[in-house]
Motif scaffolding. Structure first.
Motif, short mmCIF file in Angstrom:
data_model
loop_
_atom_site.label_atom_id
_atom_site.label_comp_id
_atom_site.label_asym_id
_atom_site.label_seq_id
_atom_site.Cartn_x
_atom_site.Cartn_y
_atom_site.Cartn_z
N SER A 281 0.82 -1.19 0.02
CA SER A 281 0.03 0.13 0.07
C SER A 281 0.78 1.16 -0.01
N ILE A 282 0.20 2.40 -0.18
CA ILE A 282 1.13 3.48 -0.20
C ILE A 282 1.80 4.14 0.96
N PRO A 283 2.93 4.41 1.28
CA PRO A 283 3.53 4.56 2.48
C PRO A 283 2.93 5.78 3.16
N ILE A 284 2.97 5.89 4.45
CA ILE A 284 2.48 6.94 5.40
C ILE A 284 3.51 8.03 5.55
N LEU A 285 3.21 9.24 5.97
CA LEU A 285 4.18 10.40 5.84
C LEU A 285 5.42 10.07 6.32
N GLN A 286 5.14 9.52 7.94
CA GLN A 286 6.22 9.27 8.83
C GLN A 286 7.23 8.15 8.24
N HIS A 287 6.71 7.40 7.23
CA HIS A 287 7.89 6.39 6.81
C HIS A 287 7.90 6.33 5.19
N LEU A 288 8.26 7.55 4.85
CA LEU A 288 8.45 7.45 3.13
C LEU A 288 9.84 6.83 2.82
N PRO A 289 9.64 6.15 1.64
CA PRO A 289 11.30 5.41 1.33
C PRO A 289 12.02 6.58 0.55
N ILE A 290 13.16 6.01 0.47
CA ILE A 290 14.26 7.31 0.15
C ILE A 290 14.00 6.97 -1.46
N GLY A 291 14.52 7.93 -2.20
CA GLY A 291 14.54 7.78 -3.71
C GLY A 291 13.21 7.79 -4.36
N CYS A 292 13.05 6.99 -5.26
CA CYS A 292 11.77 6.55 -5.73
C CYS A 292 10.67 5.92 -4.90
N ARG A 293 9.77 6.64 -4.43
CA ARG A 293 8.94 6.30 -3.37
C ARG A 293 8.00 4.86 -3.65
N LEU A 294 8.10 4.63 -4.98
CA LEU A 294 7.19 3.36 -5.35
C LEU A 294 8.14 2.25 -5.61
N GLY A 295 9.40 2.42 -5.14
CA GLY A 295 10.38 1.19 -5.13
C GLY A 295 10.05 -0.14 -4.32
N PRO A 296 9.52 0.11 -3.01
CA PRO A 296 9.08 -1.14 -2.25
C PRO A 296 8.02 -1.68 -3.03
N ARG A 297 7.43 -1.31 -3.90
CA ARG A 297 6.10 -2.11 -4.65
C ARG A 297 6.29 -2.11 -6.09
N CYS A 298 7.19 -1.60 -6.38
CA CYS A 298 7.52 -1.54 -7.95
C CYS A 298 8.23 -3.11 -8.48
N PRO A 299 7.49 -3.71 -9.54
CA PRO A 299 8.09 -4.93 -10.23
C PRO A 299 9.30 -4.63 -10.95
N LYS A 300 9.81 -3.42 -11.20
CA LYS A 300 10.84 -3.23 -11.98
C LYS A 300 12.01 -2.29 -11.25
N ALA A 301 11.91 -2.27 -9.91
CA ALA A 301 12.71 -1.58 -8.97
C ALA A 301 14.17 -2.50 -9.12
N GLN A 302 15.29 -1.70 -8.98
CA GLN A 302 16.54 -2.07 -8.95
C GLN A 302 17.55 -1.14 -8.06
N LYS A 303 18.60 -1.42 -8.01
CA LYS A 303 19.52 -0.49 -7.16
C LYS A 303 19.58 0.80 -7.08
N ALA A 304 19.52 1.21 -8.57
CA ALA A 304 19.59 2.51 -8.77
C ALA A 304 18.33 3.22 -8.29
#
Length: 329
Positions: A281-304
């Motif tokens: 699910s979409i992250p809450i404001l207190q725990h936003l991912p660094i970089g691209c915020r879709l990263g933890p859910r993205c099927p194409k996410a990589q180290k970059a």
């Protein structure tokens, strides 16, 4: 010509600890007479961005931008009071919860009369009072409320949410705005009423050349009424382009997921099959991912993806992704 030109607008929530970057470097442009959709899940920052444009955010929100131009005027170079004065004259907003926005202690007629622009009125003060009443009735007719006698005398709690939404639209139209921001204008309505409201907005765009920013979480519904679409996710810009290109050939994995989850894109699947969805699910404001915020859910996410991607422009189709889907078509 762009009537609204925003570049890298950021909105921070000021807290007792570290400020929270709720909206991160989002760009948005609006041309005269354009109908643009602003799409994303609940919590993606769409309403926050709209409220920053109108200038109704309170002091706990800090707004900054590289460019914030309205009809050629640099709003970042004027005081907050002057900015609100300029925007309130030409921009109107339909808020998401009409029952919460209308004054519960005042009749609908009185609130509509107060919203009528005084520049439309002529003559002596006793003539202007009658003109205000007539203008309020005409506004109700314009948004499809035929029995204005009952509506004008009613208080907000005596009307349905759908009727209150129509009243909110009428109040917004009273200003004769150049830009109308509609934040989920049909959220509480049945499908028949939804289509009536969208047709009303479309007619205002065609007859009055009014620009409309249509905010919604429903990508498929927005495609029927808009020329262009901007997609947001968790406060970040994702993708922007023509409606046809966004729906038929999205370049961002998140937009692709939105398209794939719509019924129109799944006409061939067996009955009662599950639609495609992104995990999590979409992250809450207190725990936003660094970089691209879709990263933890993205099927194409990589180290970059731990670094925020730059916006790429493909002949007017903009996408913010390290691994866009452009080459997959």
């Amino acid at each position: 010509m762009n009537i609204l030109d925003i570049r890298n607008l950021s909105i921070k929530l000021v807290t007792s600890h570290k400020p929270i970057l709720a909206v991160d470097r989002v760009s948005l442009t609006m041309k005269e007479g354009e109908v643009r959709g602003l799409v994303g899940e609940s919590g993606s920052g769409k309403s926050l961005l709209a409220q920053a444009i109108v200038g109704v955010l309170d002091d706990k929100w800090q707004v900054d931008a590289d460019r914030f131009h309205w009809r050629g005027i640099d709003l970042m170079r004027v005081s907050i009071e002057e900015r609100k004065k300029i925007i309130s004259k030409d921009v109107a907003m339909i808020f998401q919860e009409p029952m919460a926005c209308l004054d519960p202690t005042t009749t609908i007629g009185a609130q509509l009369e107060e919203a009528v622009d005084h520049e439309q009125l002529t003559g002596y003060f006793w003539q202007k009072k009658q003109q205000r009443k007539l203008a309020a009735v005409n506004l109700l007719h314009k948004v499809g409320i035929k029995h204005h006698e009952i509506c004008i005398k009613s208080y907000p709690h005596q009307l349905t949410e759908a009727l209150c939404q129509r009243v909110m639209i009428a109040m917004a139209l009273a200003k004769r705005p150049l830009l109308l921001i509609a934040d989920e204008p049909t959220a509480a309505m049945e499908s028949t009423n939804q289509n009536q409201i969208f047709r009303l907005l479309a007619s205002l765009n065609q007859l009055k050349n009014m620009s409309i920013l249509l905010i919604s979480h429903d990508l498929e519904n927005v495609t029927h009424w808009t020329n262009t679409i901007t997609v947001m996710y968790s406060g970040q810009f994702v993708e922007a382009g023509t409606t046809q290109h966004i729906f038929n050939k999205p370049y961002h994995p998140y937009t692709r997921a939105l398209v794939d989850s719509s019924p129109k894109a799944n006409m061939q699947i067996p009955m009662k099959s599950r639609l495609m969805t992104l995990p999590g699910s979409i992250p809450i404001l207190q725990h936003l991912p660094i970089g691209c915020r879709l990263g933890p859910r993205c099927p194409k996410a990589q180290k970059a993806c731990v670094q925020a991607p730059n916006v790429k422009n493909y002949h007017g189709h903009q996408v913010s992704c390290h691994y866009s889907l452009k080459g997959s078509y």
